[in-house]
Design a protein around this motif. Structure first.
Motif, PDB file in Angstrom:
ATOM      1  N   LYS A  38       0.826  -1.207   0.000  1.00  0.00           N
ATOM      2  CA  LYS A  38       0.000   0.000   0.000  1.00  0.00           C
ATOM      3  C   LYS A  38       0.860   1.256   0.000  1.00  0.00           C
ATOM      4  O   LYS A  38       0.558   2.241  -0.699  1.00  0.00           O
ATOM      5  CB  LYS A  38      -0.924  -0.004   1.213  1.00  0.00           C
ATOM      6  N   GLY A  41       2.623   1.262  -3.668  1.00  0.00           N
ATOM      7  CA  GLY A  41       1.781   1.239  -4.850  1.00  0.00           C
ATOM      8  C   GLY A  41       1.927   0.009  -5.721  1.00  0.00           C
ATOM      9  O   GLY A  41       1.428  -0.014  -6.843  1.00  0.00           O
ATOM     10  N   TRP A  42       2.612  -1.034  -5.214  1.00  0.00           N
ATOM     11  CA  TRP A  42       2.700  -2.305  -5.929  1.00  0.00           C
ATOM     12  C   TRP A  42       1.910  -3.355  -5.165  1.00  0.00           C
ATOM     13  O   TRP A  42       1.693  -3.240  -3.953  1.00  0.00           O
ATOM     14  CB  TRP A  42       4.146  -2.762  -6.058  1.00  0.00           C
ATOM     15  N   ASP A  43       1.500  -4.406  -5.859  1.00  0.00           N
ATOM     16  CA  ASP A  43       0.791  -5.498  -5.201  1.00  0.00           C
ATOM     17  C   ASP A  43       1.701  -6.142  -4.163  1.00  0.00           C
ATOM     18  O   ASP A  43       2.880  -6.402  -4.429  1.00  0.00           O
ATOM     19  CB  ASP A  43       0.353  -6.540  -6.242  1.00  0.00           C
ATOM     20  N   GLU A 150       6.957  -4.396 -14.301  1.00  0.00           N
ATOM     21  CA  GLU A 150       6.374  -3.530 -13.279  1.00  0.00           C
ATOM     22  C   GLU A 150       6.471  -2.057 -13.643  1.00  0.00           C
ATOM     23  O   GLU A 150       5.712  -1.227 -13.144  1.00  0.00           O
ATOM     24  CB  GLU A 150       7.062  -3.782 -11.936  1.00  0.00           C
ATOM     25  N   HIS A 153       3.309  -0.466 -14.617  1.00  0.00           N
ATOM     26  CA  HIS A 153       2.209  -0.475 -13.645  1.00  0.00           C
ATOM     27  C   HIS A 153       2.434   0.499 -12.493  1.00  0.00           C
ATOM     28  O   HIS A 153       1.566   0.630 -11.639  1.00  0.00           O
ATOM     29  CB  HIS A 153       2.028  -1.889 -13.086  1.00  0.00           C
ATOM     30  N   ALA A 154       3.565   1.159 -12.475  1.00  0.00           N
ATOM     31  CA  ALA A 154       3.865   2.086 -11.388  1.00  0.00           C
ATOM     32  C   ALA A 154       2.954   3.304 -11.453  1.00  0.00           C
ATOM     33  O   ALA A 154       2.344   3.602 -12.493  1.00  0.00           O
ATOM     34  CB  ALA A 154       5.330   2.513 -11.464  1.00  0.00           C
ATOM     35  N   ASP A 155       2.864   4.026 -10.350  1.00  0.00           N
ATOM     36  CA  ASP A 155       2.022   5.225 -10.317  1.00  0.00           C
ATOM     37  C   ASP A 155       2.468   6.260 -11.343  1.00  0.00           C
ATOM     38  O   ASP A 155       1.655   6.978 -11.913  1.00  0.00           O
ATOM     39  CB  ASP A 155       2.052   5.842  -8.908  1.00  0.00           C
ATOM     40  N   ASN A 156       3.759   6.353 -11.567  1.00  0.00           N
ATOM     41  CA  ASN A 156       4.302   7.310 -12.530  1.00  0.00           C
ATOM     42  C   ASN A 156       4.761   6.606 -13.797  1.00  0.00           C
ATOM     43  O   ASN A 156       5.779   6.950 -14.389  1.00  0.00           O
ATOM     44  CB  ASN A 156       5.474   8.087 -11.918  1.00  0.00           C
ATOM     45  N   ALA A 157       3.999   5.590 -14.206  1.00  0.00           N
ATOM     46  CA  ALA A 157       4.379   4.775 -15.363  1.00  0.00           C
ATOM     47  C   ALA A 157       4.517   5.629 -16.622  1.00  0.00           C
ATOM     48  O   ALA A 157       3.742   6.566 -16.844  1.00  0.00           O
ATOM     49  CB  ALA A 157       3.332   3.691 -15.595  1.00  0.00           C
ATOM     50  N   ARG A 192      -5.023  -0.144 -20.949  1.00  0.00           N
ATOM     51  CA  ARG A 192      -4.492   0.734 -19.912  1.00  0.00           C
ATOM     52  C   ARG A 192      -4.278   2.135 -20.488  1.00  0.00           C
ATOM     53  O   ARG A 192      -3.907   2.290 -21.663  1.00  0.00           O
ATOM     54  CB  ARG A 192      -3.177   0.192 -19.366  1.00  0.00           C
ATOM     55  N   ASN A 194      -2.012   4.295 -20.221  1.00  0.00           N
ATOM     56  CA  ASN A 194      -0.648   4.683 -20.598  1.00  0.00           C
ATOM     57  C   ASN A 194      -0.058   3.806 -21.693  1.00  0.00           C
ATOM     58  O   ASN A 194       1.116   3.957 -22.045  1.00  0.00           O
ATOM     59  CB  ASN A 194       0.279   4.634 -19.380  1.00  0.00           C
TER      60      ASN A 194
END
Length: 280
Positions: A38, A41-43, A150, A153-157, A192, A194
């Motif tokens: 959490k 930001g990754w699983d 990954e 999938h990052a917040d700032n991908a 997605r 992005n």
């Protein structure tokens, strides 16, 4: 408290060392895997696999963990040792990998295979196996490639566009179920915000990138570098005039490609043609 071993190329089993360090740091912080996931930001399952040594994740994950735990450079250094172990990543790819995780935009053209950032583990395994890998070395390479995904999938991908030759979609895996999973994954990734997926049909004929896989990496500050690759070697192009020539070629190919919407329809059509095989 366990004593930390020195981070050097002589450390025994770098992959295990990374896993041990990750668990030690988390336990010292008093966090659960869920809390860690959490916070970053990754699983949380990714961190669980990393602590078990099942994957090493990607360099951007190691950097985020360094920042989270206040260990600047330590975990990234361990990750690089683990990645380099048994030639998991060859030296010539290192600068490219660094630029890939720094890029704010990625533009790709694929001649015959999907880019690693879009590959399922099953696809990566068959492709790398065809290249001669087997056993533990194959498993490490598949894990490393999966970990790199990954970045999307990052917040700032970064924004990622891939243009695929129709050949990519006409070259199935030996296992029909794995091929179905890969095509389903490609459709899902294309949805997605992005990621943009386009297809160049056979009917367009020859073009400037007919035999050249390319990846353009637009970096903070506006500079662009290009990775040009064949099945056996790759070259990083950073000289501006050469990058510009390749960019013109890429733009011309993009003009020949199906729109993203029509490309999605084409991939779905290919998916419907995959024979159904019972799971074993």
């Amino acid at each position: 408290m366990p004593q930390r071993r020195t981070v050097t190329g002589r450390s025994q089993e770098p992959r295990r060392r990374l896993a041990e360090e990750l668990r030690l740091l988390r336990v010292q912080r008093g966090e659960s895997l869920r809390q860690l996931g959490k916070a970053l930001g990754w699983d949380s399952s990714l961190f669980g696999k990393m602590e078990k040594g099942q994957t090493i994740g990607g360099p951007e994950v190691a950097e985020a963990l360094d920042q989270h735990y206040g260990t600047p450079g330590l975990l990234l250094a361990l990750w690089e040792l683990a990645a380099a172990d048994h030639t998991q990543f060859k030296e010539r790819y290192r600068r490219y990998m660094y630029l890939e995780r720094e890029a704010v935009n990625l533009w790709h053209y694929g001649v015959s295979t999907l880019h690693g950032l879009l590959q399922t583990p099953g696809y990566a395994r068959e492709l790398l196996s065809a290249g001669g890998l087997s056993g533990d070395a194959l498993t490490r390479q598949v894990d490393a490639r999966t970990g790199r995904c990954e970045v999307l999938h990052a917040d700032n991908a970064p924004q990622f566009r891939t243009i695929l030759s129709e050949t990519v979609l006409r070259t199935p895996l030996a296992d029909a179920n794995e091929w179905r999973s890969q095509l389903e994954h490609l459709v899902a990734m294309g949805e997605r915000p992005n990621i943009t997926v386009q297809v160049v049909r056979y009917s367009v004929g020859l073009h400037a990138l007919s035999n050249t896989d390319t990846m353009f990496l637009r970096l903070p500050g506006g500079r662009t570098a290009t990775w040009v690759e064949t099945g056996y070697s790759g070259e990083l192009v950073e000289e501006s005039a050469s990058v510009e020539r390749l960019q013109h070629a890429y733009d011309a190919v993009r003009d020949l490609a199906l729109s993203p919407a029509d490309s999605r329809k084409f991939i779905v059509q290919m998916l419907e043609e995959v024979p159904c095989e019972p799971s074993t």
